[in-house]
Design a protein around this motif. Sequence first.
Motif, mmCIF file in Angstrom:
data_model
loop_
_atom_site.group_PDB
_atom_site.id
_atom_site.type_symbol
_atom_site.label_atom_id
_atom_site.label_comp_id
_atom_site.label_asym_id
_atom_site.label_seq_id
_atom_site.Cartn_x
_atom_site.Cartn_y
_atom_site.Cartn_z
ATOM 1 N N MET A 1 24.282 12.273 14.489
ATOM 2 C CA MET A 1 23.617 12.353 13.193
ATOM 3 C C MET A 1 23.002 11.002 12.853
ATOM 4 O O MET A 1 23.479 9.960 13.297
ATOM 5 N N VAL B 1 21.208 11.043 6.337
ATOM 6 C CA VAL B 1 21.717 12.276 5.758
ATOM 7 C C VAL B 1 22.626 11.952 4.576
ATOM 8 O O VAL B 1 23.093 10.823 4.419
ATOM 9 N N SER B 2 22.895 12.943 3.744
ATOM 10 C CA SER B 2 23.738 12.743 2.579
ATOM 11 C C SER B 2 25.209 12.645 2.989
ATOM 12 O O SER B 2 25.603 13.142 4.061
ATOM 13 N N SER C 1 27.642 14.328 1.941
ATOM 14 C CA SER C 1 28.204 15.671 2.111
ATOM 15 C C SER C 1 27.905 16.229 3.488
ATOM 16 O O SER C 1 28.728 16.956 4.070
ATOM 17 N N ARG C 2 26.740 15.891 4.053
ATOM 18 C CA ARG C 2 26.408 16.354 5.397
ATOM 19 C C ARG C 2 27.263 15.648 6.436
ATOM 20 O O ARG C 2 27.629 16.237 7.467
ATOM 21 N N SER D 1 30.587 17.358 6.305
ATOM 22 C CA SER D 1 30.460 18.659 6.969
ATOM 23 C C SER D 1 30.378 18.484 8.484
ATOM 24 O O SER D 1 30.974 19.262 9.241
ATOM 25 N N GLY D 2 29.657 17.446 8.933
ATOM 26 C CA GLY D 2 29.545 17.195 10.366
ATOM 27 C C GLY D 2 30.877 16.860 10.999
ATOM 28 O O GLY D 2 31.191 17.315 12.101
ATOM 29 N N HIS E 1 21.700 16.299 14.850
ATOM 30 C CA HIS E 1 20.728 16.153 13.765
ATOM 31 C C HIS E 1 19.402 16.777 14.200
ATOM 32 O O HIS E 1 18.998 16.641 15.358
ATOM 33 N N LEU F 1 22.172 22.793 10.180
ATOM 34 C CA LEU F 1 23.227 23.233 9.265
ATOM 35 C C LEU F 1 24.496 23.579 10.027
ATOM 36 O O LEU F 1 24.459 24.104 11.140
ATOM 37 N N SER F 2 25.628 23.316 9.400
ATOM 38 C CA SER F 2 26.930 23.689 9.958
ATOM 39 C C SER F 2 27.195 25.164 9.662
ATOM 40 O O SER F 2 26.486 25.807 8.875
ATOM 41 N N GLU G 1 27.684 25.679 5.961
ATOM 42 C CA GLU G 1 26.431 25.630 5.204
ATOM 43 C C GLU G 1 25.599 26.891 5.428
ATOM 44 O O GLU G 1 24.959 27.402 4.503
#
Length: 220
Positions: free
Chosen positions: A102, A106-107, A109-110, A113-114, A126, A177-178, A181
Amino acid sequence: MIRLLLVDDDPFIRESMQVILGLDPELEVVGTCGDGRSAYEMAMQNEVDVVVMDMRMPGCDGVEGTRLLKSMERPPAVLVLTTFDDDEYIAAAIRNGANGYMLKNVSPSRIVSGIKTIHEGTLLIHPDVARKLAGMIGNGANAQASGVQAAEPQRDLAPFGLTAAEQSIVRHIADGLSNKEIAASLFLSEGTVKNYISEILNKLELRDRTQIAIFYLKLP
């Protein structure tokens, strides 16, 4: 609880990440360090589930650090988190066993999640990096120029036998997206998303999510 090791040569980034990731009740930062060899030594002494690894670091960089970590008897998952998307680093990190790649734009939160995604055993790339991978796997510069620039949702997957729902999930995967998500976006359970992905892999004769993203991004 997912036990994390944060690796970055910038102490400000290490401390900031420790605070941000520590806010999630499912994550525990067990240590931080500034290079790949220190990460390996700390992982040998502590139980670590996921290593969040920078790439360009003095001494032992993230590529070599990933290789060392993956040589362990019970290696942790490695999430590369970097500002660099150079072809050389991408290929070397993935070749050495990185579970995710990644970019730092990215934020938070991402990133969270990653971490959870690769801890579940799923590869995560990414979208910008996936596009580069598609170019690298294709026909060199010409493939990169002609087939990797856009990720339009109207790319047609119907000829491959995918249902409308499966096509939507493929596009979400290509967007980085995961499973969680995707489930939230499509109002599905994570279990249903996983079942869809298994069926997509079977239909396309692919191995994992990264190959799904590359397959989609290489479509004309």
